[in-house]
Design a protein around this motif. Sequence first.
Motif, mmCIF file in Angstrom:
data_model
loop_
_atom_site.group_PDB
_atom_site.id
_atom_site.type_symbol
_atom_site.label_atom_id
_atom_site.label_comp_id
_atom_site.label_asym_id
_atom_site.label_seq_id
_atom_site.Cartn_x
_atom_site.Cartn_y
_atom_site.Cartn_z
ATOM 1 N N VAL A 200 0.881 -1.168 0.000
ATOM 2 C CA VAL A 200 0.000 0.000 0.000
ATOM 3 C C VAL A 200 0.920 1.219 0.000
ATOM 4 O O VAL A 200 1.846 1.282 0.823
ATOM 5 C CB VAL A 200 -0.926 0.017 1.229
ATOM 6 C CG1 VAL A 200 -1.777 1.282 1.244
ATOM 7 C CG2 VAL A 200 -1.814 -1.219 1.255
ATOM 8 N N PRO A 201 0.732 2.187 -0.909
ATOM 9 C CA PRO A 201 1.666 3.322 -0.993
ATOM 10 C C PRO A 201 1.895 3.990 0.365
ATOM 11 O O PRO A 201 0.955 4.387 1.058
ATOM 12 C CB PRO A 201 0.963 4.275 -1.975
ATOM 13 C CG PRO A 201 0.143 3.369 -2.838
ATOM 14 C CD PRO A 201 -0.325 2.267 -1.941
ATOM 15 N N GLY A 202 3.184 4.058 0.740
ATOM 16 C CA GLY A 202 3.562 4.683 1.992
ATOM 17 C C GLY A 202 3.613 3.748 3.180
ATOM 18 O O GLY A 202 4.054 4.153 4.262
ATOM 19 N N TYR A 203 3.203 2.481 3.004
ATOM 20 C CA TYR A 203 3.151 1.512 4.098
ATOM 21 C C TYR A 203 3.892 0.243 3.668
ATOM 22 O O TYR A 203 3.627 -0.307 2.597
ATOM 23 C CB TYR A 203 1.706 1.159 4.449
ATOM 24 C CG TYR A 203 0.854 2.324 4.883
ATOM 25 C CD1 TYR A 203 0.573 2.548 6.229
ATOM 26 C CD2 TYR A 203 0.306 3.213 3.937
ATOM 27 C CE1 TYR A 203 -0.226 3.621 6.626
ATOM 28 C CE2 TYR A 203 -0.481 4.280 4.326
ATOM 29 C CZ TYR A 203 -0.750 4.484 5.670
ATOM 30 O OH TYR A 203 -1.538 5.537 6.061
ATOM 31 N N ARG A 204 4.790 -0.203 4.521
ATOM 32 C CA ARG A 204 5.602 -1.385 4.201
ATOM 33 C C ARG A 204 5.124 -2.583 5.015
ATOM 34 O O ARG A 204 5.020 -2.523 6.243
ATOM 35 C CB ARG A 204 7.077 -1.106 4.495
ATOM 36 C CG ARG A 204 7.712 -0.121 3.527
ATOM 37 C CD ARG A 204 9.124 0.262 3.917
ATOM 38 N NE ARG A 204 9.986 -0.878 4.130
ATOM 39 C CZ ARG A 204 10.534 -1.606 3.154
ATOM 40 N NH1 ARG A 204 10.306 -1.287 1.895
ATOM 41 N NH2 ARG A 204 11.316 -2.625 3.443
ATOM 42 N N GLY A 380 12.535 -2.510 10.533
ATOM 43 C CA GLY A 380 12.466 -2.247 9.099
ATOM 44 C C GLY A 380 11.745 -3.348 8.351
ATOM 45 O O GLY A 380 11.554 -3.258 7.144
ATOM 46 N N GLY A 381 11.359 -4.411 9.065
ATOM 47 C CA GLY A 381 10.665 -5.530 8.439
ATOM 48 C C GLY A 381 11.591 -6.704 8.191
ATOM 49 O O GLY A 381 12.812 -6.623 8.347
ATOM 50 N N ALA A 382 10.990 -7.828 7.780
ATOM 51 C CA ALA A 382 11.756 -9.044 7.542
ATOM 52 C C ALA A 382 12.854 -8.838 6.508
ATOM 53 O O ALA A 382 13.882 -9.535 6.525
ATOM 54 C CB ALA A 382 10.819 -10.174 7.097
ATOM 55 N N ASP A 529 7.726 -0.332 15.589
ATOM 56 C CA ASP A 529 8.674 0.029 14.528
ATOM 57 C C ASP A 529 8.046 1.120 13.670
ATOM 58 O O ASP A 529 7.259 0.850 12.759
ATOM 59 C CB ASP A 529 9.006 -1.201 13.688
ATOM 60 C CG ASP A 529 10.047 -0.932 12.618
ATOM 61 O OD1 ASP A 529 10.457 0.238 12.465
ATOM 62 O OD2 ASP A 529 10.458 -1.888 11.934
ATOM 63 N N SER A 530 8.389 2.367 13.960
ATOM 64 C CA SER A 530 7.779 3.509 13.268
ATOM 65 C C SER A 530 8.249 3.662 11.831
ATOM 66 O O SER A 530 7.693 4.490 11.096
ATOM 67 C CB SER A 530 8.082 4.801 14.043
ATOM 68 O OG SER A 530 9.500 5.008 14.126
ATOM 69 N N SER A 531 9.238 2.858 11.408
ATOM 70 C CA SER A 531 9.755 2.990 10.042
ATOM 71 C C SER A 531 8.824 2.384 9.002
ATOM 72 O O SER A 531 9.034 2.564 7.805
ATOM 73 C CB SER A 531 11.128 2.326 9.935
ATOM 74 O OG SER A 531 11.024 0.915 10.030
ATOM 75 N N LEU A 532 7.783 1.671 9.432
ATOM 76 C CA LEU A 532 6.935 0.935 8.497
ATOM 77 C C LEU A 532 5.760 1.739 7.970
ATOM 78 O O LEU A 532 5.122 1.334 6.989
ATOM 79 C CB LEU A 532 6.414 -0.346 9.166
ATOM 80 C CG LEU A 532 7.482 -1.331 9.643
ATOM 81 C CD1 LEU A 532 6.839 -2.488 10.401
ATOM 82 C CD2 LEU A 532 8.299 -1.853 8.463
ATOM 83 N N ALA A 533 5.418 2.843 8.615
ATOM 84 C CA ALA A 533 4.234 3.602 8.223
ATOM 85 C C ALA A 533 4.483 5.087 8.457
ATOM 86 O O ALA A 533 5.379 5.480 9.212
ATOM 87 C CB ALA A 533 3.018 3.131 9.025
ATOM 88 N N PRO A 534 3.686 5.956 7.819
ATOM 89 C CA PRO A 534 3.823 7.403 8.067
ATOM 90 C C PRO A 534 3.550 7.719 9.542
ATOM 91 O O PRO A 534 2.907 6.940 10.250
ATOM 92 C CB PRO A 534 2.741 8.015 7.156
ATOM 93 C CG PRO A 534 2.482 6.985 6.109
ATOM 94 C CD PRO A 534 2.680 5.664 6.780
#
Length: 662
Positions: A200-204, A380-382, A529-534
């Motif tokens: 989804v744009p902006g979301y990892r 940062g995710g897997a 983990d705040s790096s995954l979403a706005p």
Amino acid sequence: MVGRQPAHLRQRAGRRHEPGPGQALGRYVGLRGSRVRQRHQRGRPAVHGRLPGEREGLRDGQRWALGVQPAHRQLAVRRSVDPAGGGDRSRSRPPAHRQPAALRSPEPRHRRWRRQRLVPEAAVLPARAPRRAHRSALRPSRPIGTPDPRALTTTPDVVVVGGGHNGLVAACYLARAGVDVLVLEALDGPGGGSRTAETVPGYRFDLHSVAHNMINMTDIPAELDLAGAGLVYQEMDPFSVAVHADGRRVRFYRSIDATVASIAEADPVEAAAYRAFMDKAVPVVRTILPALRGQMSAREIPERLGALVGSFRHRPAETARDLLGPYDSLLRRWLPSDLTRGPVAAFAAHAASGPGLPGGSLYAFWQAAYHMFGQWHARGGAQSLVDALVTRLGSLGGELRCGAPVARIEAPNGAVTAVVTEEGERIPTRAVITAIDPKTALLGLLDPPLGGRVGADLAATRRGNVVQALVHVAADRLPPYPGARPGDWNGLQSYVDHLDDLVAAWAAAEAGRLPDPLPLYAFTTSAIDSSLAPPGHHTVYLACPAAPATVEGGWDTRRPELVDRVLATVEERAPGFSAGIQGVHAWTPDLMESTERWPGGHPMHLDLALDQLGPFRPTKALGRHRTPVGGLYVSGAGTNPSGGISASPGRRAAKALLADRW
């Protein structure tokens, strides 16, 4: 240090190995870390001034030094001059009959004598030059059939087919041992089941694995210094929260005492039963942990299981039944109600194993592993695990090439000679490790395919119709569970209310039907983990562990229904969540199969049945990662010891290759 040779290569009791009049040992000196590396000599005569065992096309400064192992000496000491000016350096070796097989010369004695006379015992040649730098993982597209000009300049010692985490781990261990290694990944980026993408744009979102537990039960991250390559793990505590539809909550902390106290808030009897279940489960996990780490052979299994059963002296027969039965009956015997049965079963199903699977009790006992070792999220995710492995591979001189699907592994005379890509590029190599589905590798890509009894056994391995389906939800809020406490979004959130619901769902999915009700669990890793979403927004990863790979009516028609029912389930337990939804992405088994190249959308490649685990995975003949084809080895989620993010199959395959050929 020369290690003790593997058990399957040691001399039988009562038979003493008599070494020949000389034992050749090939060595070269690497500049990195001033390590003395050992290579297996192939017995080739000197050609055009090269020393025996020296490869053609070596770069400047890359040469071999040969030593002699006199038969009459019990311990031979080799002395050589440190090229960096460190002076004399002594290395000792045990007698020839105690050396690992990889260091013993296989050729007849008269050939060994002829070769050994060519070089004095103390001869020393220039050290190996630094390896080439790591090149970019991504390559520009080219017309089909156009060879890659980079591949024409070098011939790798080993090609690893598959750039998932196991393939990258295998490549790192090979490169660390001084082997020229090339990893070929079919997709446009590495990772396999450990990828993270902006669906989804902006979301990892993670595309499959979220929590990395098993790899943190091994020493692989430390051995490869993945922290030094940028990998950071964050603990998820509580590791699970049961979000029942009736409003009851159970929080499973790493501390068993804290978990029991949480259960006691709803039912003290259930709390006591859970503690007794953990008292039973902890010894089980300790027994099987060496197998997870790749440290247990098939011969050791009966002894270890016997010792485990014997440790429960008062009820050994019941212990054997618990170990060999399904987790459906195990949980019904040990836990009084669905207050804890449901969430424990949800975690067991997370391993892609059904409640009625014989021997599946292992996955319910595995609940104790989360108490013992915790549950971990890669910041940062897997994908961060994969990125760290790529960085480490580059620092060791390995090469990763993406967008390079393999069409064929050539083995015309029972030994690997080359790998051919779908673009027609032929890459000669001495050895291959396949880190993909073993059936695809050995029965599809291998030319000619694996035959005989070994091939028939592999063809008979099973993967069912039950896999995982995902719905990624981008939102401006976390699911607002009534009565929630801080930390409730840290780990897995179980929506499985009844064990019977999971049993029925598995049967429906195996028959190709979409279950009703859907068993679901959620991960909201953006909470830690705040790096995954706005800023102020969140990612909600919703998984159905009992989805049919092939569904009645096809996934194109059933996908919208899946999304609607998943969102309705979350809204039921977290009223008001739907109002904050910013975007949705469905990741169903058909998409996983076509995109990830996973047959049946099965990330584990094969079912995690008792007869397809550990040294029996994928089969007993292939459980040591070796194949009947010379120079061909297998790794990946479908090999020993198990699927999931453990990295053990990758390390085991690399060590098997190094022991045999280097």
